[in-house]
Scaffold this active site. Structure first.
Site, PDB file in Angstrom:
ATOM      1  N   ASN A   1      14.227  -1.785  -7.459  1.00 29.45           N
ATOM      2  CA  ASN A   1      13.649  -2.711  -8.430  1.00 29.45           C
ATOM      3  C   ASN A   1      12.338  -2.101  -8.919  1.00 29.45           C
ATOM      4  OD1 ASN A   1      12.462  -4.833  -9.773  1.00 29.45           O
ATOM      5  ND2 ASN A   1      12.259  -6.164  -7.971  1.00 29.45           N
TER       6      ASN A   1
ATOM      7  N   LYS B   1      10.392  -3.118 -11.155  1.00 25.00           N
ATOM      8  CA  LYS B   1       9.424  -4.153 -11.575  1.00 25.00           C
ATOM      9  C   LYS B   1       8.782  -3.783 -12.921  1.00 25.00           C
ATOM     10  CE  LYS B   1       8.897  -5.641  -6.844  1.00 25.00           C
ATOM     11  NZ  LYS B   1       8.076  -6.256  -5.815  1.00 25.00           N
TER      12      LYS B   1
ATOM     13  N   HIS C   1      14.196 -13.541  -8.031  1.00 25.99           N
ATOM     14  CA  HIS C   1      13.223 -12.776  -7.239  1.00 25.99           C
ATOM     15  C   HIS C   1      12.006 -13.665  -6.963  1.00 25.99           C
ATOM     16  CE1 HIS C   1      10.203  -9.810  -6.153  1.00 25.99           C
ATOM     17  NE2 HIS C   1      11.215  -9.013  -5.849  1.00 25.99           N
TER      18      HIS C   1
ATOM     19  N   GLU D   1       8.971 -13.183  -7.142  1.00 21.89           N
ATOM     20  CA  GLU D   1       7.911 -13.126  -8.164  1.00 21.89           C
ATOM     21  C   GLU D   1       8.259 -14.024  -9.344  1.00 21.89           C
ATOM     22  OE1 GLU D   1       7.843  -8.845  -8.409  1.00 21.89           O
ATOM     23  OE2 GLU D   1       6.989  -8.789  -6.397  1.00 21.89           O
TER      24      GLU D   1
ATOM     25  N   GLU E   1      14.543 -11.556   1.164  1.00 21.65           N
ATOM     26  CA  GLU E   1      13.249 -10.898   0.987  1.00 21.65           C
ATOM     27  C   GLU E   1      12.143 -11.847   1.426  1.00 21.65           C
ATOM     28  OE1 GLU E   1      13.554  -7.594  -2.172  1.00 21.65           O
ATOM     29  OE2 GLU E   1      12.991  -9.435  -3.174  1.00 21.65           O
TER      30      GLU E   1
ATOM     31  N   GLY F   1       5.686  -5.844  -0.917  1.00 22.99           N
ATOM     32  CA  GLY F   1       4.533  -5.100  -1.427  1.00 22.99           C
ATOM     33  C   GLY F   1       3.332  -5.111  -0.491  1.00 22.99           C
TER      34      GLY F   1
ATOM     35  N   SER G   1       9.015  -4.126   1.602  1.00 26.01           N
ATOM     36  CA  SER G   1       8.424  -2.920   2.169  1.00 26.01           C
ATOM     37  C   SER G   1       9.436  -2.006   2.865  1.00 26.01           C
ATOM     38  CB  SER G   1       7.271  -3.285   3.115  1.00 26.01           C
ATOM     39  OG  SER G   1       6.248  -3.972   2.409  1.00 26.01           O
TER      40      SER G   1
HETATM   41  P1  PGA Z   1       8.594  -3.824  -2.011  1.00 27.40           P
HETATM   42  O1  PGA Z   1       9.316  -4.874  -2.999  1.00 27.40           O
HETATM   43  O2  PGA Z   1       9.650  -2.866  -1.534  1.00 27.40           O
HETATM   44  O3  PGA Z   1       7.544  -3.159  -2.858  1.00 27.40           O
HETATM   45  O4  PGA Z   1       8.011  -4.623  -0.891  1.00 27.40           O
HETATM   46  C1  PGA Z   1      10.585  -5.389  -2.711  1.00 27.40           C
HETATM   47  C2  PGA Z   1      11.017  -6.334  -3.805  1.00 27.40           C
HETATM   48  O5  PGA Z   1      10.171  -7.077  -4.321  1.00 27.40           O
HETATM   49  O6  PGA Z   1      12.201  -6.364  -4.184  1.00 27.40           O
END
Ligand code: PGA
Length: 258
Positions: A9, A11, A95, A97, A167, A173, A213
């Site tokens: 992803n 983003k 997601h 976010e 997740e 992140g 992560s």
């Molecule tokens: P990350 O994000 O690997 O940077 O923690 C995962 C995600 O949001 O899908």
């Protein structure tokens, strides 16, 4: 046997040119891999260009979001049929976010899931708890309600077009990964929900990815768990080397460059 799926992803990162370069670099390292499904999700504006680059590889294309209605007066939205038109096979839905910053509700996520399925695309539906919810003992209730409402009215046959992604929000992140045991506990719980909703044969086929992560140094441990069938990778997917190293999590897999 569930085929592992590793999705990157990207983003809100990369211009069209940078996305094209990243896609080329990924393909150069792992573009003909067959034992693992590989999906990348660039920004909307780079989808068409990246699709052209991915055409002769085994890398599939995902969008990071879509609207639940196909067309009409919805300024600023992009629909599932339009994503299919630029070569997407998958759409990431719900997601954290999107839930957190754009107010997406479980009901809206269900409507989007239906739009994706009705367009013959695959929905990668994200679920996950906040740290507060985990610490206050709400983890399993939150996950159950997110999974069940995302899948409301989705039939057993349509489940072939669904991938789930667990997740934990506190791991996204932040550099904090859930331990593989903690992740497995939730994955097994989600599979149990699928057993209840659809029976064993569907539950056993559905891929459940872990996200939060994921890096080259923790992927093998996560993938060793029974119910972890792949990963949704954010930060580390912006480096072709790291993403390819994640895809190569197991030495015995045949990972082929282009
Ligand atoms: P990350 O994000 O690997 O940077 O923690 C995962 C995600 O949001 O899908």
């Amino acid at each position: 046997m569930r085929k592992p799926l590793i999705a990157g992803n990207w983003k809100l990162h990369n211009t069209v040119q940078q996305s094209e370069q990243l896609a080329r670099d990924v393909i150069e390292q792992i573009g003909q891999t067959e034992e693992i499904e590989i999906v990348i999700a660039p920004v909307f504006t780079a989808l068409a260009a990246v699709n052209t680059i991915c055409k002769n590889s085994n890398i599939q294309l995902a969008a990071q979001n879509c609207h639940c209605i196909d067309s009409g007066a919805y300024t600023g939205e992009v629909s599932a049929p339009l994503l299919a038109d630029v070569g997407c096979s998958h759409v990431i839905i719900g997601h954290s976010e999107r839930r957190q910053y754009f107010g997406e509700t479980n009901q809206f996520i269900n409507a989007k899931t239906k739009a994706v399925i009705n367009t013959d695309l695959t929905a990668i539906i994200c679920v996950g708890e906040t740290l507060e919810q985990r610490e206050s003992g709400e983890l399993f209730d939150v996950i159950a309600s997110q999974v069940k409402s995302a899948l409301a009215d989705i039939t057993a046959t349509q489940m072939a077009q669904v991938v789930l992604a667990y997740e934990p929000i506190w791991a996204i992140g932040t550099g904090k990964t859930a331990s593989s045991e903690d992740a497995e506990e939730v994955h097994a719980y989600i599979r149990g929900i699928l057993y209840g909703l659809y029976g064993a044969s569907i539950a056993d086929k559905c891929r459940i990815l872990y996200g939060g992560s994921v890096k080259p140094n923790n992927i093998s441990e996560l993938m060793a768990e029974d119910d972890i069938d792949g990963a949704l990778v954010g930060g580390a997917s912006l480096s072709a080397d790291d993403f390819a190293a994640i895809v190569r999590y197991k030495k015995t897999l045949k990972i082929s460059p282009q």
